[in-house]
Scaffold this motif. Structure first.
Motif, PDB file in Angstrom:
ATOM      1  N   ARG A 250      -7.413  37.968 -16.817  1.00 37.29           N
ATOM      2  CA  ARG A 250      -8.199  36.939 -17.511  1.00 37.29           C
ATOM      3  C   ARG A 250      -9.528  37.480 -18.035  1.00 37.29           C
ATOM      4  O   ARG A 250     -10.455  36.712 -18.280  1.00 37.29           O
TER       5      ARG A 250
ATOM      6  N   GLU B 285     -13.590  36.145 -17.375  1.00 38.24           N
ATOM      7  CA  GLU B 285     -13.564  35.121 -16.326  1.00 38.24           C
ATOM      8  C   GLU B 285     -13.176  35.728 -14.992  1.00 38.24           C
ATOM      9  O   GLU B 285     -13.765  35.410 -13.957  1.00 38.24           O
TER      10      GLU B 285
ATOM     11  N   ASN C  50     -13.322  28.017 -10.871  1.00 34.57           N
ATOM     12  CA  ASN C  50     -12.101  27.369 -11.327  1.00 34.57           C
ATOM     13  C   ASN C  50     -11.341  28.323 -12.234  1.00 34.57           C
ATOM     14  O   ASN C  50     -11.885  28.818 -13.220  1.00 34.57           O
ATOM     15  N   ASP C  51     -10.088  28.588 -11.877  1.00 31.75           N
ATOM     16  CA  ASP C  51      -9.237  29.484 -12.659  1.00 31.75           C
ATOM     17  C   ASP C  51      -8.625  28.685 -13.802  1.00 31.75           C
ATOM     18  O   ASP C  51      -7.772  27.812 -13.582  1.00 31.75           O
ATOM     19  N   SER C  52      -9.026  28.971 -15.034  1.00 30.63           N
ATOM     20  CA  SER C  52      -8.550  28.195 -16.181  1.00 30.63           C
ATOM     21  C   SER C  52      -7.051  28.356 -16.410  1.00 30.63           C
ATOM     22  O   SER C  52      -6.417  27.490 -17.015  1.00 30.63           O
ATOM     23  N   SER C  53      -6.470  29.452 -15.918  1.00 32.32           N
ATOM     24  CA  SER C  53      -5.032  29.670 -16.120  1.00 32.32           C
ATOM     25  C   SER C  53      -4.186  28.775 -15.233  1.00 32.32           C
ATOM     26  O   SER C  53      -2.982  28.616 -15.475  1.00 32.32           O
TER      27      SER C  53
ATOM     28  N   ASP D 158      -4.142  25.601 -14.980  1.00 34.68           N
ATOM     29  CA  ASP D 158      -3.654  24.419 -15.690  1.00 34.68           C
ATOM     30  C   ASP D 158      -2.381  24.702 -16.461  1.00 34.68           C
ATOM     31  O   ASP D 158      -1.580  23.795 -16.706  1.00 34.68           O
ATOM     32  N   ARG D 159      -2.169  25.956 -16.836  1.00 36.63           N
ATOM     33  CA  ARG D 159      -0.978  26.322 -17.609  1.00 36.63           C
ATOM     34  C   ARG D 159       0.168  26.796 -16.729  1.00 36.63           C
ATOM     35  O   ARG D 159       1.271  27.045 -17.217  1.00 36.63           O
TER      36      ARG D 159
END
Length: 342
Positions: free
Chosen positions: A81, A84, A207-210, A212-213
């Motif tokens: 990532r 991030e 918070n790991d944005s990945s 959500d996917r």
């Protein structure tokens, strides 16, 4: 998201909060960790921050010399990532220093393999944690899976048609590598509990944005989120159900041992199987096939197993032969049921 440092090391609230006592109790009870070096997998999320805070507080509690916990935080940087992920590593390292917990940043670069990139990353992460534990002579690696994670796991296993063992979800403890056990002392705490603990200690999280996917992220948005709005205590009740299912799996395995014999057995009297519940007969056949070739679990479907169960219970008792994956076949005649392997 904010990055305030705790004002004391560790914050006084960390040791006074009920979650620290919960972690202490479950480490010794369900996880069977008495003391000594323990590796903590710390991603930077609220759950792993809560685990880190609890272990920092427990380290300062009075314990006998042989019972004192010696936590070491390990952040695995997957390099997936970019900036991030770099910031996550810096954040964990900084908090480890503030809490006076030895902290290691381990760099890995997983590549897609069978099961996808997420699977490869998970396997590489656990291998890294196990390696560090071996280097430190730590007999346990603690990760921060909690009750909400458990609910998601149980739903996923239900969708995959798992039996009692799979439906029980994640275990409190399981072997990770030779001499190293993976433990999960937060399985009875919720995500909200972990966040409240961090907030009480004045510690933020990443918070790991990945997420959500990811598969779990989509499940959280579409299934467990709405489920929690209808049954707010769903996660904690699922954690209790998990223990009941684990007990059911334990009992079922012993019944299988009594009725089918050792997993290595390949032939059984047909009469002995006639009065058993169909699900138990199917489980016994699948158990023998898996013992013969563990890879068969990926391709042996419910319909294939159920066809054999139906033939065993048929009134006409006509001999039949059923072909299974991995060059296996099952013969059912008037007297016996036999699994043949290549």
């Amino acid at each position: 998201m904010h990055d305030e440092a705790p004002t004391t090391l560790p914050p006084l609230a960390a040791g006074r909060h009920w979650l620290a006592g919960e972690v202490d109790h479950q480490l010794r009870d369900r996880c069977a960790v008495a003391g000594g070096p323990i590796v903590l997998g710390v991603s930077g999320g609220a759950d792993s921050m809560a685990l880190l805070l609890a272990l920092a507080a427990l380290r300062h509690r009075h314990r006998d010399a042989g019972d004192r916990l010696e936590p070491v935080a390990v952040h695995v940087h997957h390099h997936l990532r970019d900036r991030e992920a770099d910031e996550d590593a810096i954040f964990v390292e900084r908090l480890g220093e503030q809490l006076d917990i030895p902290t290691r940043i381990e760099d890995i670069r997983p590549t897609p393999a069978a099961g996808g990139l997420a699977h490869a990353a998970r396997e590489a992460r656990y291998a890294t944690l196990a390696r560090v534990a071996g280097e430190l002579r730590a007999r346990a690696v603690a990760v921060a899976h909690h009750a909400d994670d458990q609910l998601e796991t149980m739903i996923m296993m239900l969708a995959r048609g798992a039996g009692p063992r799979g439906l029980a979800g994640m275990a409190w403890r399981r072997p990770l590598a030779a001499g190293v056990t993976l433990v999960r002392p937060l399985l009875w705490a919720t995500r909200a509990d972990c966040e409240a603990y961090c907030e009480a200690c004045g510690v933020s999280w990443r918070n790991d944005s990945s997420n959500d996917r990811s598969q779990r992220g989509r499940l959280r948005e579409s299934v467990t989120g709405p489920l929690a709005s209808m049954w707010p205590s769903a996660a904690t009740r699922a954690a209790v159900a998990s223990e009941a299912l684990e007990a059911a799996a334990w009992a079922m395995e012993r019944v299988l041992e009594q009725t089918f014999g050792p997993a290595s057995r390949r032939v059984w009297p047909r009469d002995a199987l006639l009065d058993l519940p169909p699900g138990l007969v199917g489980a016994g056949l699948r158990r023998a096939a898996t013992d013969a070739d563990p890879a068969v679990t990926r391709t042996l479907g419910h319909r294939q197993v159920n066809a054999v169960v139906t033939a065993i219970r048929a009134q006409d008792q006509v001999p039949r032969c059923f072909h299974w994956p991995r060059n296996m076949h099952v013969e059912v005649d008037t007297r016996a049921v036999e699994l043949h392997t290549a």
